[in-house]
Design a protein around this motif. Structure first.
Motif, mmCIF file in Angstrom:
data_model
loop_
_atom_site.group_PDB
_atom_site.id
_atom_site.type_symbol
_atom_site.label_atom_id
_atom_site.label_comp_id
_atom_site.label_asym_id
_atom_site.label_seq_id
_atom_site.Cartn_x
_atom_site.Cartn_y
_atom_site.Cartn_z
ATOM 1 N N ALA A 134 -3.712 15.309 -107.095
ATOM 2 C CA ALA A 134 -5.098 15.634 -107.231
ATOM 3 C C ALA A 134 -5.775 15.403 -105.916
ATOM 4 C CB ALA A 134 -5.557 14.704 -108.334
ATOM 5 N N MET A 135 -5.507 14.507 -105.046
ATOM 6 C CA MET A 135 -6.040 14.333 -103.844
ATOM 7 C C MET A 135 -5.608 15.413 -102.819
ATOM 8 S SD MET A 135 -5.217 10.240 -102.859
ATOM 9 C CE MET A 135 -6.070 9.014 -103.701
ATOM 10 N N PHE A 136 -4.559 16.001 -102.962
ATOM 11 C CA PHE A 136 -4.280 17.196 -101.944
ATOM 12 C C PHE A 136 -5.051 18.415 -102.651
ATOM 13 C CE2 PHE A 136 -1.706 20.986 -101.656
ATOM 14 C CZ PHE A 136 -1.497 21.301 -100.268
ATOM 15 N N LEU A 137 -4.901 18.638 -103.809
ATOM 16 C CA LEU A 137 -5.867 19.790 -104.459
ATOM 17 C C LEU A 137 -7.443 19.711 -104.058
ATOM 18 C CD1 LEU A 137 -4.174 20.365 -107.758
ATOM 19 C CD2 LEU A 137 -3.902 21.780 -105.647
ATOM 20 N N GLY A 138 -7.760 18.618 -104.320
ATOM 21 C CA GLY A 138 -9.240 18.320 -104.050
ATOM 22 C C GLY A 138 -9.554 18.350 -102.486
ATOM 23 N N ALA A 139 -8.595 18.105 -101.735
ATOM 24 C CA ALA A 139 -8.691 17.970 -100.154
ATOM 25 C C ALA A 139 -8.894 19.583 -99.840
ATOM 26 C CB ALA A 139 -7.764 17.442 -99.138
ATOM 27 N N PHE A 140 -7.770 20.375 -100.433
ATOM 28 C CA PHE A 140 -7.830 21.875 -99.990
ATOM 29 C C PHE A 140 -9.068 22.429 -100.368
ATOM 30 C CE2 PHE A 140 -6.667 26.028 -101.047
ATOM 31 C CZ PHE A 140 -5.885 26.484 -99.764
ATOM 32 N N ASP A 141 -9.418 22.209 -101.769
ATOM 33 C CA ASP A 141 -10.664 22.973 -102.217
ATOM 34 C C ASP A 141 -11.995 22.333 -101.389
ATOM 35 O OD1 ASP A 141 -11.840 24.615 -104.388
ATOM 36 O OD2 ASP A 141 -13.095 22.770 -104.671
ATOM 37 N N GLY A 142 -11.947 21.104 -101.234
ATOM 38 C CA GLY A 142 -13.090 20.529 -100.285
ATOM 39 C C GLY A 142 -13.186 21.215 -98.861
ATOM 40 N N LEU A 143 -12.181 21.383 -98.311
ATOM 41 C CA LEU A 143 -12.104 21.980 -96.892
ATOM 42 C C LEU A 143 -12.641 23.387 -96.881
ATOM 43 C CD1 LEU A 143 -8.894 20.611 -95.327
ATOM 44 C CD2 LEU A 143 -11.230 20.060 -94.704
ATOM 45 N N VAL A 144 -12.082 24.236 -97.992
ATOM 46 C CA VAL A 144 -12.541 25.526 -98.356
ATOM 47 C C VAL A 144 -14.203 25.374 -98.520
ATOM 48 C CG1 VAL A 144 -12.786 27.631 -99.660
ATOM 49 C CG2 VAL A 144 -10.480 26.470 -98.992
ATOM 50 N N ALA A 145 -14.578 24.682 -99.484
ATOM 51 C CA ALA A 145 -16.214 24.628 -99.713
ATOM 52 C C ALA A 145 -16.761 24.205 -98.337
ATOM 53 C CB ALA A 145 -16.231 23.582 -100.909
ATOM 54 N N ARG A 146 -16.364 23.231 -97.775
ATOM 55 C CA ARG A 146 -17.225 22.948 -96.475
ATOM 56 C C ARG A 146 -17.104 24.055 -95.621
ATOM 57 N NH1 ARG A 146 -15.647 21.298 -91.166
ATOM 58 N NH2 ARG A 146 -17.225 19.717 -90.307
ATOM 59 N N GLN A 147 -16.276 24.657 -95.498
ATOM 60 C CA GLN A 147 -16.064 26.044 -94.325
ATOM 61 C C GLN A 147 -17.238 27.118 -94.860
ATOM 62 O OE1 GLN A 147 -14.574 24.341 -91.683
ATOM 63 N NE2 GLN A 147 -14.505 26.702 -91.139
ATOM 64 N N ARG A 148 -17.249 27.383 -96.082
ATOM 65 C CA ARG A 148 -18.398 28.235 -96.567
ATOM 66 C C ARG A 148 -19.616 27.724 -96.431
ATOM 67 N NH1 ARG A 148 -17.153 29.547 -102.840
ATOM 68 N NH2 ARG A 148 -18.914 30.750 -102.489
ATOM 69 N N ARG A 149 -19.759 26.367 -96.639
ATOM 70 C CA ARG A 149 -20.927 25.826 -96.373
ATOM 71 C C ARG A 149 -21.428 25.987 -94.910
ATOM 72 N NH1 ARG A 149 -22.208 21.100 -94.357
ATOM 73 N NH2 ARG A 149 -19.983 20.181 -94.755
ATOM 74 N N ILE A 150 -20.664 25.962 -93.982
ATOM 75 C CA ILE A 150 -21.040 25.885 -92.467
ATOM 76 C C ILE A 150 -21.183 27.511 -92.226
ATOM 77 C CG2 ILE A 150 -19.852 25.903 -90.309
ATOM 78 C CD1 ILE A 150 -18.240 23.473 -91.188
ATOM 79 N N ALA A 151 -20.419 28.447 -92.836
ATOM 80 C CA ALA A 151 -20.522 29.601 -92.745
ATOM 81 C C ALA A 151 -21.954 30.269 -93.206
ATOM 82 C CB ALA A 151 -19.142 30.640 -93.372
ATOM 83 N N PHE A 152 -22.443 29.569 -94.362
ATOM 84 C CA PHE A 152 -23.512 30.217 -94.809
ATOM 85 C C PHE A 152 -24.848 29.306 -94.483
ATOM 86 C CE2 PHE A 152 -20.429 32.248 -97.610
ATOM 87 C CZ PHE A 152 -21.076 33.665 -97.657
ATOM 88 N N VAL A 153 -24.577 28.242 -93.712
ATOM 89 C CA VAL A 153 -25.660 27.587 -93.057
ATOM 90 C C VAL A 153 -26.279 26.929 -94.302
ATOM 91 C CG1 VAL A 153 -27.327 27.215 -91.389
ATOM 92 C CG2 VAL A 153 -25.906 29.044 -91.165
ATOM 93 N N ALA A 154 -25.551 26.312 -95.307
ATOM 94 C CA ALA A 154 -26.074 25.738 -96.483
ATOM 95 C C ALA A 154 -26.729 24.356 -95.947
ATOM 96 C CB ALA A 154 -25.089 25.783 -97.555
ATOM 97 N N ARG A 155 -27.449 23.602 -97.129
ATOM 98 C CA ARG A 155 -27.843 22.483 -96.787
ATOM 99 C C ARG A 155 -26.886 21.359 -96.581
ATOM 100 N NH1 ARG A 155 -32.471 19.291 -100.605
ATOM 101 N NH2 ARG A 155 -32.340 17.406 -99.282
ATOM 102 N N GLU A 156 -26.983 20.409 -95.751
ATOM 103 C CA GLU A 156 -25.737 19.246 -95.772
ATOM 104 C C GLU A 156 -26.382 17.948 -96.484
ATOM 105 O OE1 GLU A 156 -25.318 18.781 -91.456
ATOM 106 O OE2 GLU A 156 -23.662 20.384 -91.358
ATOM 107 N N THR A 157 -25.484 17.582 -97.200
ATOM 108 C CA THR A 157 -25.755 16.122 -98.090
ATOM 109 C C THR A 157 -24.991 15.141 -97.514
ATOM 110 O OG1 THR A 157 -26.487 17.702 -99.840
ATOM 111 C CG2 THR A 157 -26.537 15.300 -100.290
ATOM 112 N N GLU A 158 -25.548 14.143 -96.731
ATOM 113 C CA GLU A 158 -24.732 13.254 -96.323
ATOM 114 C C GLU A 158 -24.609 11.979 -97.241
ATOM 115 O OE1 GLU A 158 -24.552 9.778 -92.455
ATOM 116 O OE2 GLU A 158 -26.055 11.260 -92.774
#
Length: 216
Positions: A134-158
C-alpha cells in the motif's frame, strides 16, 4: 536567564525514540496488551464470561475467521500453531487440586490468551507486506499527482503534507495494536481490522508525497 534556559531544555521523556529503541518500546507495549487481556479474562466473571472458556472460545473463533478470510495464510501457520499447541499442552493439562483448585480456570485462561495473542502476532507479521505494498502504490500515485500539480502550477498545501506525514506512523501502529487487542475481547474478522488500516496507510503516503513542496 539560567532559569529560563533550563526550562526550555527538553526533558528526556520529550525526546523522540531512537531507531534502536523501537523494538524495546514495541515489546513493552506488547507486554502491556498481554497483561490487560489476561486481566480482562480473569475479571470476565463480573460481566458473565466464564473464566478460561471465553479465551478458548475466542481462540477457536479467531482460527475460524482466519480460515474464512485467509485460508492460504492459515495453512502456512498451521504447522507453527500445532507445534505451539503441543508445547503448551502440558500447561493446558495442568489442573490444581485441593485448596488451589480455584486457580485452574485462571491458569487455563492465561494460557489461551497467550496462544491467541501469538497467533495474532504471526498474522500481523504476514500482513505487513500488504502495508508495504500500500505504501508503494501510494508513493507511486503521490509522485504522479505531485508532477501533475507542478506541471499545471496548482496550489501547494504544506498543511496536508505535515499532517499526513505525522499521522502515518500512528495509523500503522494504531491498526497493529487494535488488531492485537480487540480480537482478544470479542471475535472479529481480520479483514475488518486490517484492511481499513492498510487503505489509510496508502492514502496517507499518497497525500504526503502529492503535497510535498521541495525538490526531490
Amino acid at each position: 536567564m539560567k532559569h529560563q534556559e533550563s526550562s526550555k531544555t527538553p526533558s528526556p521523556r520529550d525526546e523522540p525514540l531512537r531507531w534502536y529503541q523501537w523494538p524495546f518500546a514495541a515489546l513493552g507495549h506488547l507486554i502491556g496488551i498481554w497483561i490487560v487481556l489476561i486481566l480482562f479474562e480473569w475479571l470476565g466473571g463480573l460481566w458473565g464470561n466464564e473464566v478460561g472458556t471465553h479465551a478458548k472460545t475466542t481462540l477457536l473463533l479467531q482460527l475460524d475467521a482466519l480460515q474464512a478470510d485467509y485460508p492460504g495464510i492459515l495453512n502456512r501457520l498451521l504447522p507453527w500453531i500445532s507445534a505451539i499447541m503441543l508445547h503448551f499442552s502440558e500447561m493446558l493439562a495442568l489442573n490444581f487440586r485441593g485448596t488451589f483448585a480455584f486457580v485452574t480456570p485462571f491458569w487455563h485462561g492465561a494460557v489461551y490468551v497467550t496462544l491467541a495473542l501469538m497467533v495474532r502476532i504471526a498474522l500481523l507479521v504476514f500482513a505487513y507486506p500488504l502495508f508495504l505494498m500500500a505504501m508503494f502504490l501510494g508513493a507511486f500515485d503521490g509522485l504522479v499527482a505531485r508532477q501533475r500539480r507542478i506541471a499545471f502550477v496548482a496550489r501547494e498545501t504544506e498543511t496536508v503534507h505535515y499532517y499526513a506525514h505525522k499521522s502515518l506512523p500512528w495509523v500503522v501502529l494504531g491498526c497493529s495494536y487494535l488488531w492485537l487487542f480487540v480480537p482478544g475481547i470479542v471475535a472479529i474478522s481480520p479483514s475488518l481490522m486490517l484492511i481499513p488500516g492498510i487503505i489509510a496507510t496508502g492514502l496517507l503516503v499518497q497525500q504526503s508525497l502529492a503535497s510535498y513542496k521541495k525538490y526531490l
